[in-house]
Design an enzyme around this catalytic site. Structure first.
Site, short mmCIF file in Angstrom:
data_model
loop_
_atom_site.label_atom_id
_atom_site.label_comp_id
_atom_site.label_asym_id
_atom_site.label_seq_id
_atom_site.Cartn_x
_atom_site.Cartn_y
_atom_site.Cartn_z
N HIS A 54 1.17 -0.90 0.38
CA HIS A 54 0.12 -0.25 0.18
C HIS A 54 0.33 1.15 0.15
O HIS A 54 1.50 1.39 0.99
CB HIS A 54 -0.78 -0.12 1.25
CG HIS A 54 -2.22 -0.37 1.21
ND1 HIS A 54 -3.71 -0.93 1.42
CD2 HIS A 54 -2.32 -2.32 0.15
CE1 HIS A 54 -3.87 -1.07 0.90
NE2 HIS A 54 -3.60 -2.59 0.55
N PRO A 92 -4.50 0.59 18.89
CA PRO A 92 -4.27 0.51 17.55
C PRO A 92 -4.21 1.06 15.85
O PRO A 92 -3.61 1.05 14.77
CB PRO A 92 -5.39 -0.70 16.85
CG PRO A 92 -6.56 -0.41 18.42
CD PRO A 92 -5.52 -0.16 19.47
N LYS A 151 1.22 0.06 14.95
CA LYS A 151 2.39 0.13 15.61
C LYS A 151 2.54 -1.05 16.51
O LYS A 151 3.99 -1.48 16.50
CB LYS A 151 2.30 1.36 16.29
CG LYS A 151 2.70 2.55 15.63
CD LYS A 151 4.09 2.86 14.97
CE LYS A 151 4.19 3.75 13.82
NZ LYS A 151 3.70 3.43 12.27
N TYR A 197 4.05 6.99 10.20
CA TYR A 197 2.90 5.45 9.31
C TYR A 197 3.58 4.57 8.86
O TYR A 197 3.76 3.43 9.12
CB TYR A 197 1.81 6.62 8.90
CG TYR A 197 0.57 5.04 8.58
CD1 TYR A 197 -0.72 5.18 9.33
CD2 TYR A 197 1.43 4.05 7.25
CE1 TYR A 197 -1.32 4.33 9.31
CE2 TYR A 197 -0.25 3.12 7.52
CZ TYR A 197 -1.59 3.15 8.15
OH TYR A 197 -2.39 2.17 8.08
N TYR A 199 -9.28 6.23 7.11
CA TYR A 199 -9.22 6.40 8.12
C TYR A 199 -10.60 7.75 8.76
O TYR A 199 -10.25 8.76 8.08
CB TYR A 199 -7.94 7.05 8.86
CG TYR A 199 -7.32 6.02 9.42
CD1 TYR A 199 -6.66 5.26 7.97
CD2 TYR A 199 -6.83 5.51 10.22
CE1 TYR A 199 -5.36 4.13 8.11
CE2 TYR A 199 -6.31 4.84 10.71
CZ TYR A 199 -4.87 3.91 9.81
OH TYR A 199 -4.34 2.71 9.94
C1 LIG Z 1 -7.93 -5.69 17.63
C2 LIG Z 1 -6.43 -5.57 17.02
C3 LIG Z 1 -5.40 -4.84 16.17
C4 LIG Z 1 -4.63 -4.28 15.78
N1 LIG Z 1 -4.41 -4.64 15.16
C5 LIG Z 1 -2.48 -3.73 14.60
C6 LIG Z 1 -1.92 -3.26 13.34
O1 LIG Z 1 -2.78 -2.92 12.22
N2 LIG Z 1 -0.59 -3.54 13.55
C7 LIG Z 1 0.20 -3.54 14.55
O2 LIG Z 1 1.49 -3.10 14.26
N3 LIG Z 1 0.01 -3.87 15.25
C8 LIG Z 1 -1.95 -4.33 15.99
N4 LIG Z 1 -2.67 -4.64 17.67
C9 LIG Z 1 -1.25 -4.71 17.81
C10 LIG Z 1 -0.25 -6.12 17.98
O3 LIG Z 1 -1.34 -7.40 17.41
C11 LIG Z 1 0.64 -6.71 18.94
O4 LIG Z 1 1.12 -5.30 19.15
C12 LIG Z 1 1.65 -7.88 18.56
O5 LIG Z 1 0.69 -9.34 18.74
C13 LIG Z 1 2.29 -7.70 19.42
O6 LIG Z 1 3.14 -9.20 19.33
P1 LIG Z 1 3.98 -10.01 20.86
O7 LIG Z 1 4.87 -10.89 20.10
O8 LIG Z 1 4.59 -8.88 21.23
O9 LIG Z 1 2.52 -10.42 21.84
P2 LIG Z 1 1.46 -11.62 21.55
O10 LIG Z 1 1.21 -11.04 19.58
O11 LIG Z 1 0.60 -10.27 22.56
O12 LIG Z 1 2.38 -12.70 22.15
C14 LIG Z 1 2.44 -13.16 23.37
C15 LIG Z 1 1.96 -14.71 23.25
O13 LIG Z 1 3.23 -14.88 24.54
C16 LIG Z 1 2.35 -16.66 24.55
N5 LIG Z 1 1.43 -16.40 26.42
C17 LIG Z 1 1.39 -15.44 27.31
N6 LIG Z 1 1.95 -15.39 28.64
C18 LIG Z 1 2.54 -17.10 28.14
C19 LIG Z 1 2.85 -17.32 29.31
N7 LIG Z 1 3.08 -17.29 30.86
N8 LIG Z 1 4.05 -19.25 29.17
C20 LIG Z 1 3.92 -18.60 27.32
N9 LIG Z 1 3.57 -17.76 27.01
C21 LIG Z 1 2.46 -17.07 26.81
C22 LIG Z 1 0.35 -15.48 24.81
O14 LIG Z 1 -0.31 -17.38 23.95
C23 LIG Z 1 1.36 -15.15 23.12
O15 LIG Z 1 0.49 -16.45 22.40
C24 LIG Z 1 -3.39 -5.00 17.49
C25 LIG Z 1 -4.03 -5.91 18.59
C26 LIG Z 1 -5.18 -5.84 18.43
C27 LIG Z 1 -5.41 -6.60 19.47
#
Ligand SMILES: Cc1cc2nc3c(=O)[nH]c(=O)nc-3n(C[C@H](O)[C@H](O)[C@H](O)COP(=O)(O)OP(=O)(O)OC[C@H]3O[C@@H](n4cnc5c(N)ncnc54)[C@H](O)[C@@H]3O)c2cc1C
Length: 391
Positions: free
Chosen positions: A72, A293, A297, A385, A201
């Site tokens: 995009h 969101p 980011k 962005y 947006y």
């Molecule tokens: C609805 C929504 C829309 C979003 N849209 C965007 C977007 O457009 N662009 C963007 O950049 N970001 C977006 N985000 C944010 C993005 O999804 C998160 O920032 C991202 O998932 C972060 O990744 P992570 O690996 O840090 O955490 P997570 O994806 O939360 O992964 C953490 C993992 O740890 C595991 N876990 C937790 N506790 C334990 C434990 N005790 N033992 C073992 N495993 C454990 C969980 O099951 C999970 O699999 C959005 C979030 C949401 C909710």
């Protein structure tokens, strides 16, 4: 069980970190509390910054993204029934973003890890990190009904906002910065081609709306709703009617409707946990910071953190110097706070709190008009962005 890097969590942060370490010849074990199907189907982010795309490609995880992802080159801002397109490459010296769902990023990284990488244990819940302040941190975890211990040289908490890793950092060393917004996003997935080829947006007196997509045949749309809203309280046709009102323009643009296959409400908050390191425990991704969101980011910040950690550990292994590991928290936090600022500004630019005054409405519209009318303001948005550089 013993490894160099114990990784808690198989979201984008943990999975990409395992891949980067594997490519650098450093062994790791990933513990994930959920099962594989759950991790692969959790609907979340969809926008990858240019820097994230480059990292996934360099890690050998970009092949399907390049085939199926949608590049995009801009977004549309909609306000006062007007449309304004922000042209990313023209404003940023050629940068763009990629629409490729987090579910797909996770599927690609899981497949690679299981084929080529170290152990990735699903349904393995970390219970606690012990000895983080010393030389031999350990993760106590439960897998297949019994407790076990993972002995590590380093532990990286990639366990999201409700994980256990950050609890191992003494409270007296911790500072938390937080803001909760009085609204959330009602998000839907719908089997209908997106009604616009770029994200839209929309700022409206009834609240914010976002038109996004997962593929050429699946739309992802969001509505600002009051905090605490139950998604099931909204009938499908009510959602489409409200989206139509908020996206309405003066030029006859139409929103296509289709079957809604999923709906959920996401709360909106900003949260930063400082520091991101204690001894041999490092926090990465949502375990350390949350952004609303609006700025897309969250996933991209998670990628930045694990790239920073992998580089720092590789440097330590090659030179014996812990200089970059020691700088990990400060290095990450500089970028994190820029993303927090950007996400906050996008959120307050586009959402309408229930108690907004007419004065605040006019200021919001003036901010949008400034972006549409002044290149410097538009460029600032485009640079934020498409992403802040990794140091
Ligand atoms: C609805 C929504 C829309 C979003 N849209 C965007 C977007 O457009 N662009 C963007 O950049 N970001 C977006 N985000 C944010 C993005 O999804 C998160 O920032 C991202 O998932 C972060 O990744 P992570 O690996 O840090 O955490 P997570 O994806 O939360 O992964 C953490 C993992 O740890 C595991 N876990 C937790 N506790 C334990 C434990 N005790 N033992 C073992 N495993 C454990 C969980 O099951 C999970 O699999 C959005 C979030 C949401 C909710």
């Amino acid at each position: 069980m013993r490894t160099t890097v114990g990784i808690i969590g198989a979201g984008p942060a943990g999975l990409l970190l395992a891949r980067l370490l594997h490519n650098a010849g450093i062994d790791s074990v990933v513990l994930e509390s959920r099962d594989r199907a759950y991790v692969e189907h959790r609907q979340r982010a969809g926008i990858l910054e240019q820097g994230t795309v480059d990292v996934l490609r360099a890690a050998g995880a970009g092949e399907r993204m390049d085939r199926e992802g949608l590049r995009h080159d801009g977004i549309e801002l909609r306000f006062d029934r007007r449309r304004h397109r922000v042209d990313f490459p023209a404003l940023t010296g050629g940068r763009s973003v990629m629409v490729y769902a987090q579910t797909e990023v996770c599927k690609d990284l899981i497949a690679l890890q299981l084929k080529e990488g170290g152990p990735l244990l699903f349904e393995a819940e970390a219970l606690a990190v012990e000895g983080a302040g010393g030389d031999a941190p350990r993760v106590r975890f439960r897998h297949e009904g019994r407790e076990d211990v993972l002995e590590c040289s380093y532990v990286v908490g990639c366990d999201g906002s409700w994980g256990v890793a950050r609890k191992a950092i003494p409270a007296e060393l911790t500072r938390v910065f937080e803001r909760t917004y009085p609204f959330g996003w009602l998000g839907i997935l719908a089997d209908v081609p997106p009604s616009h080829d770029e994200l839209v947006y929309a700022r409206h007196d009834r609240g914010f709306a976002l038109l996004s997509m997962r593929s050429p045949v699946v739309s992802r749309l969001y509505l600002q709703v009051p905090e605490g809203t139950d998604a099931e309280a909204w009938a499908d046709e009510e959602i489409w009617d409200e989206l139509e009102r908020r996206f309405e323009t003066g030029d006859g643009w139409r929103l296509e409707r289709g079957p809604i296959t999923q709906k959920s409400v996401t709360p909106m908050r900003s949260h930063v946990h400082e520091p991101m390191r204690y001894g041999r425990l490092f926090l990465a991704g949502d375990a350390a910071h949350i952004v609303p969101p609006t700025g897309a980011k969250g996933l991209n910040l998670a990628v930045g953190d694990v790239v920073t950690f992998a580089r720092a550990l590789t440097y330590e292994q090659e030179t014996g110097s812990a200089e970059l590991l020691d700088a990990y928290s400060e290095t990450c936090l500089r970028r994190v706070w820029q993303a927090e600022r950007f996400s906050y500004e996008m959120t307050t630019l586009l959402h309408r709190p229930a108690d907004a005054t007419p004065f605040e409405d006019r200021i919001q519209l003036a901010r949008l008009a400034r972006i549409a009318g002044a290149r410097a303001a538009e460029q600032d948005l485009a640079e934020g962005y498409t992403g802040f550089p990794l140091e």
